[in-house]
Design a protein around this motif. Structure first.
Motif, PDB file in Angstrom:
ATOM      1  N   GLU A  13     -18.122  79.108-151.296  1.00  0.00           N
ATOM      2  CA  GLU A  13     -18.213  77.707-150.882  1.00  0.00           C
ATOM      3  C   GLU A  13     -19.615  77.154-151.150  1.00  0.00           C
ATOM      4  O   GLU A  13     -19.771  76.056-151.677  1.00  0.00           O
ATOM      5  CB  GLU A  13     -17.905  77.633-149.395  1.00  0.00           C
ATOM      6  N   ILE A  16     -19.994  76.531-154.772  1.00  0.00           N
ATOM      7  CA  ILE A  16     -19.311  75.299-155.203  1.00  0.00           C
ATOM      8  C   ILE A  16     -20.163  74.089-154.839  1.00  0.00           C
ATOM      9  O   ILE A  16     -20.408  73.206-155.651  1.00  0.00           O
ATOM     10  CB  ILE A  16     -17.905  75.200-154.559  1.00  0.00           C
ATOM     11  N   ASN A  17     -20.634  74.094-153.581  1.00  0.00           N
ATOM     12  CA  ASN A  17     -21.475  72.980-153.138  1.00  0.00           C
ATOM     13  C   ASN A  17     -22.734  72.874-153.980  1.00  0.00           C
ATOM     14  O   ASN A  17     -23.170  71.794-154.334  1.00  0.00           O
ATOM     15  CB  ASN A  17     -21.855  73.147-151.670  1.00  0.00           C
ATOM     16  N   ASP A  81     -13.460  63.770-158.386  1.00  0.00           N
ATOM     17  CA  ASP A  81     -12.042  63.706-158.036  1.00  0.00           C
ATOM     18  C   ASP A  81     -11.591  62.236-158.055  1.00  0.00           C
ATOM     19  O   ASP A  81     -12.404  61.331-158.250  1.00  0.00           O
ATOM     20  CB  ASP A  81     -11.765  64.370-156.675  1.00  0.00           C
ATOM     21  N   GLU A  82     -10.287  62.037-157.872  1.00  0.00           N
ATOM     22  CA  GLU A  82      -9.727  60.686-158.028  1.00  0.00           C
ATOM     23  C   GLU A  82     -10.316  59.681-157.043  1.00  0.00           C
ATOM     24  O   GLU A  82     -10.476  58.514-157.372  1.00  0.00           O
ATOM     25  CB  GLU A  82      -8.203  60.733-157.886  1.00  0.00           C
ATOM     26  N   PHE A  83     -10.680  60.150-155.859  1.00  0.00           N
ATOM     27  CA  PHE A  83     -11.217  59.244-154.842  1.00  0.00           C
ATOM     28  C   PHE A  83     -12.616  58.736-155.244  1.00  0.00           C
ATOM     29  O   PHE A  83     -12.882  57.529-155.226  1.00  0.00           O
ATOM     30  CB  PHE A  83     -11.264  59.967-153.499  1.00  0.00           C
ATOM     31  N   LEU A  84     -13.485  59.678-155.614  1.00  0.00           N
ATOM     32  CA  LEU A  84     -14.848  59.277-155.996  1.00  0.00           C
ATOM     33  C   LEU A  84     -14.839  58.463-157.295  1.00  0.00           C
ATOM     34  O   LEU A  84     -15.660  57.560-157.479  1.00  0.00           O
ATOM     35  CB  LEU A  84     -15.741  60.510-156.142  1.00  0.00           C
ATOM     36  N   ARG A  86     -12.482  56.466-158.156  1.00  0.00           N
ATOM     37  CA  ARG A  86     -12.038  55.112-157.757  1.00  0.00           C
ATOM     38  C   ARG A  86     -13.215  54.301-157.227  1.00  0.00           C
ATOM     39  O   ARG A  86     -13.358  53.112-157.533  1.00  0.00           O
ATOM     40  CB  ARG A  86     -10.949  55.237-156.696  1.00  0.00           C
ATOM     41  N   TYR A 139     -17.719  52.553-150.908  1.00  0.00           N
ATOM     42  CA  TYR A 139     -17.812  53.784-150.120  1.00  0.00           C
ATOM     43  C   TYR A 139     -17.570  53.489-148.637  1.00  0.00           C
ATOM     44  O   TYR A 139     -16.863  54.217-147.971  1.00  0.00           O
ATOM     45  CB  TYR A 139     -19.188  54.416-150.327  1.00  0.00           C
ATOM     46  N   TYR A 142     -13.873  52.842-147.519  1.00  0.00           N
ATOM     47  CA  TYR A 142     -12.967  53.993-147.370  1.00  0.00           C
ATOM     48  C   TYR A 142     -13.387  54.957-146.282  1.00  0.00           C
ATOM     49  O   TYR A 142     -12.771  55.991-146.101  1.00  0.00           O
ATOM     50  CB  TYR A 142     -12.847  54.735-148.700  1.00  0.00           C
ATOM     51  N   GLN A 143     -14.483  54.664-145.585  1.00  0.00           N
ATOM     52  CA  GLN A 143     -14.941  55.627-144.557  1.00  0.00           C
ATOM     53  C   GLN A 143     -14.547  55.183-143.155  1.00  0.00           C
ATOM     54  O   GLN A 143     -14.362  54.030-142.904  1.00  0.00           O
ATOM     55  CB  GLN A 143     -16.460  55.809-144.653  1.00  0.00           C
TER      56      GLN A 143
END
Lengths: 143, 71
Positions: A13, A16-17, A81-84, A86, A139, A142-143
């Motif tokens: 993890e 990855i980060n 990813d798709e969210f970021l 967007r 940002y 969506y938060q």
């Protein structure tokens, strides 16, 4: 065994980060280099009297770096990813009309003699500011 | 669109980060989906449903906007 698996997953993890962070850092580093080259080239071209080939060469350096930065941004957005992605697209969708509006307003004010005289390249800063504002707004939405 | 992501995640005892890693998305995406501020793509919705061994309808609840407002 569980502890080994747990620590193994934590290490993975963290890696990855770290990868994501290093991607962020790389893009930031490229942007900083482009910004510095842009400022340096602008100052040199403004302050020094040089022959035209030298001036062209100095002008091309930040452009080439900027081209590299655009490629890096495309790669960066593709890795998101798709969210970021967007959010990035919404920021661009915000930046374009806002930047355009800003350019037209400033252009009209300059023509009427009200606004201070700005450089043609300052339109770029408006677009960048619009993008940052757009990213922040998207940002937050969506938060 | 309403969803049961938070409930399902709690049932599986996963953190948002665990779920994000399993789905290959950012934690921000999970937060936004859980808060129902962002509707995932069909691909991601299928991935989520499969991960929780459910159907899409069991995870996501589509409500017609007019019905939701009681019109």
């Amino acid at each position: 065994m569980y502890i080994v698996c747990y620590f193994g997953s934590r290490v993975l993890e963290a890696q990855i980060n770290m990868k994501e962070n290093s991607r962020d850092r790389k893009l930031l580093a490229i942007s900083a280099v482009v910004g510095l080259a842009w400022v340096a080239a602008s100052l040199v071209l403004k302050l020094l009297t040089l022959p035209i080939p030298a001036r062209l060469l100095i002008g091309i350096v930040p452009i080439a770096l900027l081209f590299y930065q655009i490629v890096a941004i495309f790669r960066y957005v593709r890795s998101q990813d798709e969210f970021l992605r967007r959010i990035s697209l919404e920021a661009l969708a915000f930046a374009f009309p806002v930047g355009l509006l800003g350019v037209f307003i400033l252009g009209l004010l300059m023509r009427s003699g009200i606004a201070i005289q700005l450089d043609f390249m300052d339109a770029g800063y408006l677009l960048i500011a619009g993008y940052i504002a757009g990213y922040f707004l998207a940002y937050r939405r969506y938060q | 669109m309403k969803n049961r992501l938070r409930v399902l995640r709690a049932e599986y005892d996963w953190t948002q980060e665990d779920l994000a890693e399993k789905l290959g998305v950012s934690r921000q995406a999970i937060i936004a989906i859980e808060k129902e501020k962002y509707d995932p793509s069909l691909t991601l919705a299928f991935k989520i449903a499969r991960l929780f061994q459910s159907s899409i309808e069991q995870v996501f609840l589509y409500q017609d906007s007019q019905k939701a407002r009681g019109v």
